[in-house]
Design a protein around this motif. Structure first.
Motif, PDB file in Angstrom:
ATOM      1  N   LYS A 167      52.470   1.312  94.898  1.00  0.00           N
ATOM      2  CA  LYS A 167      51.346   0.430  95.210  1.00  0.00           C
ATOM      3  C   LYS A 167      50.256   1.203  95.944  1.00  0.00           C
ATOM      4  O   LYS A 167      50.518   1.847  96.962  1.00  0.00           O
ATOM      5  N   VAL A 168      49.032   1.148  95.434  1.00  0.00           N
ATOM      6  CA  VAL A 168      47.875   1.759  96.087  1.00  0.00           C
ATOM      7  C   VAL A 168      46.964   0.611  96.524  1.00  0.00           C
ATOM      8  O   VAL A 168      46.445  -0.132  95.698  1.00  0.00           O
ATOM      9  N   GLU A 169      46.770   0.490  97.834  1.00  0.00           N
ATOM     10  CA  GLU A 169      46.040  -0.653  98.379  1.00  0.00           C
ATOM     11  C   GLU A 169      44.896  -0.175  99.264  1.00  0.00           C
ATOM     12  O   GLU A 169      45.102   0.641 100.167  1.00  0.00           O
ATOM     13  N   ASP A 170      43.701  -0.671  99.009  1.00  0.00           N
ATOM     14  CA  ASP A 170      42.549  -0.291  99.830  1.00  0.00           C
ATOM     15  C   ASP A 170      42.454  -1.203 101.039  1.00  0.00           C
ATOM     16  O   ASP A 170      43.051  -2.284 101.080  1.00  0.00           O
ATOM     17  N   TRP A 171      41.687  -0.786 102.040  1.00  0.00           N
ATOM     18  CA  TRP A 171      41.600  -1.520 103.312  1.00  0.00           C
ATOM     19  C   TRP A 171      40.975  -2.902 103.149  1.00  0.00           C
ATOM     20  O   TRP A 171      41.290  -3.818 103.916  1.00  0.00           O
ATOM     21  N   LYS A 172      40.130  -3.081 102.154  1.00  0.00           N
ATOM     22  CA  LYS A 172      39.514  -4.392 101.948  1.00  0.00           C
ATOM     23  C   LYS A 172      40.545  -5.410 101.488  1.00  0.00           C
ATOM     24  O   LYS A 172      40.482  -6.588 101.863  1.00  0.00           O
ATOM     25  N   THR A 173      41.486  -4.970 100.674  1.00  0.00           N
ATOM     26  CA  THR A 173      42.555  -5.870 100.232  1.00  0.00           C
ATOM     27  C   THR A 173      43.490  -6.195 101.391  1.00  0.00           C
ATOM     28  O   THR A 173      43.896  -7.345 101.573  1.00  0.00           O
ATOM     29  N   THR A 174      43.811  -5.185 102.190  1.00  0.00           N
ATOM     30  CA  THR A 174      44.700  -5.383 103.332  1.00  0.00           C
ATOM     31  C   THR A 174      44.106  -6.356 104.337  1.00  0.00           C
ATOM     32  O   THR A 174      44.817  -7.184 104.920  1.00  0.00           O
ATOM     33  N   LYS A 179      33.583   2.324  99.156  1.00  0.00           N
ATOM     34  CA  LYS A 179      33.985   2.615  97.779  1.00  0.00           C
ATOM     35  C   LYS A 179      35.508   2.707  97.653  1.00  0.00           C
ATOM     36  O   LYS A 179      36.016   3.326  96.730  1.00  0.00           O
ATOM     37  N   SER A 180      36.213   2.089  98.577  1.00  0.00           N
ATOM     38  CA  SER A 180      37.670   2.212  98.595  1.00  0.00           C
ATOM     39  C   SER A 180      38.331   1.648  97.339  1.00  0.00           C
ATOM     40  O   SER A 180      39.330   2.195  96.862  1.00  0.00           O
ATOM     41  N   GLU A 181      37.779   0.551  96.773  1.00  0.00           N
ATOM     42  CA  GLU A 181      38.389  -0.014  95.560  1.00  0.00           C
ATOM     43  C   GLU A 181      38.312   0.979  94.394  1.00  0.00           C
ATOM     44  O   GLU A 181      39.280   1.133  93.638  1.00  0.00           O
ATOM     45  N   GLU A 182      37.171   1.631  94.281  1.00  0.00           N
ATOM     46  CA  GLU A 182      36.980   2.598  93.197  1.00  0.00           C
ATOM     47  C   GLU A 182      37.944   3.772  93.332  1.00  0.00           C
ATOM     48  O   GLU A 182      38.594   4.182  92.366  1.00  0.00           O
ATOM     49  N   TYR A 183      38.052   4.310  94.541  1.00  0.00           N
ATOM     50  CA  TYR A 183      38.938   5.452  94.755  1.00  0.00           C
ATOM     51  C   TYR A 183      40.416   5.049  94.665  1.00  0.00           C
ATOM     52  O   TYR A 183      41.253   5.827  94.205  1.00  0.00           O
ATOM     53  N   ALA A 184      40.723   3.830  95.099  1.00  0.00           N
ATOM     54  CA  ALA A 184      42.095   3.348  94.988  1.00  0.00           C
ATOM     55  C   ALA A 184      42.518   3.249  93.525  1.00  0.00           C
ATOM     56  O   ALA A 184      43.657   3.570  93.162  1.00  0.00           O
ATOM     57  N   ALA A 185      41.605   2.807  92.661  1.00  0.00           N
ATOM     58  CA  ALA A 185      41.900   2.733  91.223  1.00  0.00           C
ATOM     59  C   ALA A 185      42.167   4.121  90.648  1.00  0.00           C
ATOM     60  O   ALA A 185      43.047   4.298  89.793  1.00  0.00           O
ATOM     61  N   SER A 186      41.430   5.127  91.139  1.00  0.00           N
ATOM     62  CA  SER A 186      41.656   6.500  90.669  1.00  0.00           C
ATOM     63  C   SER A 186      43.005   7.017  91.124  1.00  0.00           C
ATOM     64  O   SER A 186      43.733   7.667  90.362  1.00  0.00           O
ATOM     65  N   LEU A 187      43.372   6.712  92.366  1.00  0.00           N
ATOM     66  CA  LEU A 187      44.658   7.170  92.899  1.00  0.00           C
ATOM     67  C   LEU A 187      45.826   6.449  92.232  1.00  0.00           C
ATOM     68  O   LEU A 187      46.923   7.009  92.116  1.00  0.00           O
ATOM     69  N   ILE A 228      47.418  14.355  96.030  1.00  0.00           N
ATOM     70  CA  ILE A 228      46.361  13.509  96.594  1.00  0.00           C
ATOM     71  C   ILE A 228      45.332  14.360  97.333  1.00  0.00           C
ATOM     72  O   ILE A 228      44.120  14.164  97.199  1.00  0.00           O
ATOM     73  N   LYS A 229      45.796  15.333  98.102  1.00  0.00           N
ATOM     74  CA  LYS A 229      44.880  16.179  98.874  1.00  0.00           C
ATOM     75  C   LYS A 229      43.978  17.030  97.981  1.00  0.00           C
ATOM     76  O   LYS A 229      42.913  17.476  98.417  1.00  0.00           O
ATOM     77  N   GLN A 230      44.397  17.231  96.752  1.00  0.00           N
ATOM     78  CA  GLN A 230      43.590  18.022  95.823  1.00  0.00           C
ATOM     79  C   GLN A 230      42.436  17.223  95.210  1.00  0.00           C
ATOM     80  O   GLN A 230      41.534  17.816  94.602  1.00  0.00           O
ATOM     81  N   GLN A 231      42.455  15.908  95.390  1.00  0.00           N
ATOM     82  CA  GLN A 231      41.387  15.078  94.839  1.00  0.00           C
ATOM     83  C   GLN A 231      40.093  15.333  95.609  1.00  0.00           C
ATOM     84  O   GLN A 231      40.106  15.383  96.850  1.00  0.00           O
ATOM     85  N   PRO A 232      38.968  15.475  94.938  1.00  0.00           N
ATOM     86  CA  PRO A 232      37.716  15.849  95.610  1.00  0.00           C
ATOM     87  C   PRO A 232      37.196  14.807  96.586  1.00  0.00           C
ATOM     88  O   PRO A 232      36.434  15.135  97.493  1.00  0.00           O
ATOM     89  N   PHE A 233      37.587  13.545  96.426  1.00  0.00           N
ATOM     90  CA  PHE A 233      37.073  12.491  97.285  1.00  0.00           C
ATOM     91  C   PHE A 233      37.958  12.208  98.499  1.00  0.00           C
ATOM     92  O   PHE A 233      37.643  11.333  99.312  1.00  0.00           O
ATOM     93  N   ILE A 289      42.814   3.833 102.550  1.00  0.00           N
ATOM     94  CA  ILE A 289      43.712   3.544 101.428  1.00  0.00           C
ATOM     95  C   ILE A 289      45.127   3.893 101.855  1.00  0.00           C
ATOM     96  O   ILE A 289      45.344   4.893 102.557  1.00  0.00           O
ATOM     97  N   LYS A 290      46.095   3.094 101.448  1.00  0.00           N
ATOM     98  CA  LYS A 290      47.491   3.421 101.730  1.00  0.00           C
ATOM     99  C   LYS A 290      48.328   3.281 100.463  1.00  0.00           C
ATOM    100  O   LYS A 290      48.032   2.455  99.587  1.00  0.00           O
TER     101      LYS A 290
END
Length: 411
Positions: free
Chosen positions: A262-269, A247-255, A106-111, A60-61
């Protein structure tokens, strides 16, 4: 007792028709072997493609997306026309505001497994009159290595020499080769902001990808900030890795709920690459499945031929008290035996092919041929082989169960 008799009759048919049994089993062997091999090949290529993506791309970026100019006259409703004159990108800066706080959150997120910041810019590498265009990433190199395992691609120098060295740079092997440079040589780097610095090469890497090796370089993040005339708080990207990339889309939505950027997961990129991969997977699976279906038709034809030749025997069995379900069991058992023999041999042949191919060295970024043993694929191939042969045997068996002994005896 009846089950034992059914088994004896099925085995008798199998043994007395050895050639047809062998032909049917070989058909299943070919189908299962090809199905296993091609799906293992597809899985291997998919894993290889994913590994190539993750050499320089995070799961995710986060970045500041471009903004277009707003309408001169906002639309008041569906009956009004939105007026935009000469729409264009209005983004003045790619800077992420207060990146330290965002990175800490971001680093505090459990995932989140790992998260780093980066400053990227377009660069020109010069030596004398020779010039190469490329892109440079300003990073904390040890944090970057923890995420992307960059150290395993180093072929000269070391990553540690860049840590804290504001004048150091690590370049791709293509840049070093084209400019005839080595470790501890100087290279002139010019940014698109017309900032020029003479840097010392402290490392050379090679990923096997010419696009990366001929253009990419790394330096300290503070040095990169100087190249684009920005202060120490400037960050253009934040990279994040998660436990399960799927599960990058799910975690990207949380972030996305934590930041307006813009939060973009690797599948979109990499949507175009993934689409091509899916097309390849469907094509290869279809070919393998077609071969397996053809093998099933071989069993169907053989059992149909057996029923036609044994029609009088079937009539006698039914006249002596055998029910239709007994006849179905007999021929399904024949199909199952042929299917099991063919499937087991097919799995062995597929495993041998996979072992042979996995030990072939292809060179370059591929290394050894990208194919591997996957127990799940073996189980799937076994189950599919047995299932298709049972389906192929059921229809002739049902036809045999419907035989009317009276009609047969009249003939």
């Amino acid at each position: 007792m009846r089950h034992n008799i059914n088994s004896d009759i099925a085995l008798t048919h199998i043994i007395t028709r050895k050639r047809q049994t062998l032909v049917a089993a070989l058909g299943v062997t070919l189908g299962v072997g090809v199905y296993l091999f091609m799906n293992s090949l597809t899985s291997g290529f998919s894993s290889f493609s994913r590994d190539e993506m993750f050499k320089n791309s995070a799961h995710i970026k986060i970045y500041k997306d471009d903004e277009l100019s707003q309408p001169l006259v906002p639309s008041a409703g569906s009956g009004h026309i939105t007026v935009i004159v000469n729409p264009q990108v209005t983004t003045l800066s790619k800077k992420i505001i207060n990146p330290e706080q965002l990175l800490s959150t971001i680093k505090q997120q459990p995932f989140v497994v790992n998260a780093i910041s980066q400053v990227s810019f377009d660069a020109f590498y010069n030596r004398g009159k020779a010039q190469i265009s490329g892109d440079c990433s300003g990073v904390n190199i040890l944090d970057y290595d923890a995420m992307f395992k960059t150290s395993k691609y180093i072929v000269g120098g070391s990553l540690n020499r860049l840590q804290g060295n504001l004048n150091g740079i690590i370049i791709g092997s293509g840049i070093a080769e084209k400019l005839n440079l080595g470790i501890d040589d100087n290279i002139t780097v010019t940014s698109s902001y017309n900032v020029v610095k003479v840097m010392k090469i402290v490392g050379i890497f090679t990923t096997g990808s010419s696009l990366t090796d001929n253009a990419k370089s790394y330096m300290n993040i503070s040095t990169a900030q100087q190249f684009i005339k920005e202060g120490p708080s400037y960050v253009s990207n934040i990279f994040i890795n998660i436990p399960d990339p799927n599960k990058s889309e799910e975690y990207a939505a949380s972030l996305q709920q934590l930041t307006p950027y813009k939060v973009e997961d690797w599948k979109t990129t990499n949507a175009d690459v993934l689409a091509s991969g899916k097309t390849r997977d469907v094509l290869m699976s279809s070919i393998a499945m077609s071969i397996l279906v053809v093998a099933a038709f071989g069993i169907y034809n053989i059992l149909s031929s057996t029923i036609a030749q044994k029609i009088n025997d079937i009539a006698i069995l039914k006249a002596t008290g055998f029910a239709g379900r007994d006849v179905i069991r007999i021929f399904l058992m024949e199909a199952l035996i042929m299917g099991l023999i063919g499937t087991l041999i097919g799995l062995i042949i597929g495993a041998v092919l996979i072992e042979i191919m996995s030990n072939i060295y292809m060179g370059g970024p591929v290394g050894y041929f990208p194919i591997r043993f996957e127990p799940a694929l073996f189980a799937k191939s076994f189950g599919l082989g047995v299932f298709i042969t049972l389906c192929a045997g059921y229809f002739p068996a049902r036809k045999a169960a419907r035989v009317d002994p009276v009609e047969i005896f009249r003939k």
